[in-house]
Enzyme design. Structure first.
Site, PDB file in Angstrom:
ATOM      1  CG  PHE A   8      17.548 -56.306  18.926  1.00  0.00           C
ATOM      2  CD1 PHE A   8      18.689 -57.157  18.956  1.00  0.00           C
ATOM      3  CD2 PHE A   8      16.449 -56.662  18.503  1.00  0.00           C
ATOM      4  CE1 PHE A   8      18.254 -58.446  19.360  1.00  0.00           C
ATOM      5  CE2 PHE A   8      15.887 -57.762  19.221  1.00  0.00           C
ATOM      6  CZ  PHE A   8      17.061 -59.033  19.354  1.00  0.00           C
ATOM      7  CG  ASP A   9      23.222 -50.686  18.748  1.00  0.00           C
ATOM      8  OD1 ASP A   9      22.921 -49.488  18.241  1.00  0.00           O
ATOM      9  OD2 ASP A   9      24.374 -51.231  19.050  1.00  0.00           O
ATOM     10  CG  LEU A  10      21.669 -50.764  12.737  1.00  0.00           C
ATOM     11  CD1 LEU A  10      21.059 -52.207  12.128  1.00  0.00           C
ATOM     12  CD2 LEU A  10      20.925 -49.579  11.814  1.00  0.00           C
ATOM     13  CG  ASP A  11      25.636 -48.821  13.302  1.00  0.00           C
ATOM     14  OD1 ASP A  11      25.100 -49.550  12.356  1.00  0.00           O
ATOM     15  OD2 ASP A  11      25.889 -47.638  13.349  1.00  0.00           O
TER      16      ASP A  11
END
Length: 221
Positions: A8-11
């Site tokens: 998963f990317d965060l932002d």
């Protein structure tokens, strides 16, 4: 092939960091005499490496862009980091994925130390087996580099078992550079056109849609 590892990317994927990131950019620009009262005009900074954004959007030379990152962090480290909120439905999705036996990994171009603090603050850290991000000195910052680092850290030998989830072209391109499938999400800061052009394997409009697509990839959640 059934997926076991979900990156998963965060932002723009797990959390909406709009206020914190744009206010930090606004603060940094002010140090150079640039006033930008419209925070929405700074949303393109969400996702790409900061140095690239300062150079691309404000024509900063490389050395000045690197210096501007330091200004950005003056605000972000204490205030901007928590001017952020988890997207509705994300925690429930992570909980269901863990119950289904998936290995969850964060792969972000945000410095790793900041990513850990954010996930701890929002009580999401326990869901992740690995949290992988950029280095503070920017020697590892591009998404392809971060994903490669995460693959090595997690000991993943078969990348066909791994899947990247993110909202910007950088997430999709980074996944492709590491021969991984990807799901682009539209509830973040990238457009359908951007994600399709980058080559996303699938696109999810909502968190519920993302859950459906993860099931399609063999993860029952």
């Amino acid at each position: 092939m059934k997926k076991r590892y979900v990156f998963f990317d965060l932002d723009g994927t797990l959390t909406d960091p709009m206020a914190g990131i744009t206010k930090s950019v606004q603060y940094a620009l002010k140090a150079y005499g640039i006033e930008e009262p419209d925070l929405k005009a700074l949303c393109p900074f969400i996702g790409p490496p900061l140095k690239d954004s300062f150079m691309n959007y404000y024509d900063f030379p490389e050395e000045q862009a690197q210096e501007a990152i330091g200004k950005y962090r003056e605000y972000f480290a204490d205030r901007g980091i928590f001017e952020n909120e988890v997207y509705p439905g994300i925690e429930e999705l992570l909980r269901d994925l863990k119950r289904a036996g998936a290995v969850l990994i964060v792969a972000t171009s945000k410095p790793e130390t900041f990513a850990v603090r954010i996930l701890e603050h929002f009580h999401l850290k326990p869901y992740f087996d690995y949290i992988c991000g950029a280095t503070m000195d920017e020697t590892r910052v591009r998404k392809g580099e971060v994903i490669a680092y995460a693959l090595e850290k997690a000991g993943i030998e078969n990348v066909e078992e791994a899947l990247m989830v993110g909202d910007r072209e950088h997430d999709v391109i980074g996944a492709r550079q590491n021969h991984m499938d990807s799901i682009g999400v539209l509830f973040g800061y990238g457009s359908r056109e951007e994600l399709e052009k980058a080559g996303a394997t699938e696109i999810a409009e909502t968190v519920e849609d993302l859950k459906r697509l993860l099931t399609f990839f063999g993860i029952k959640c």
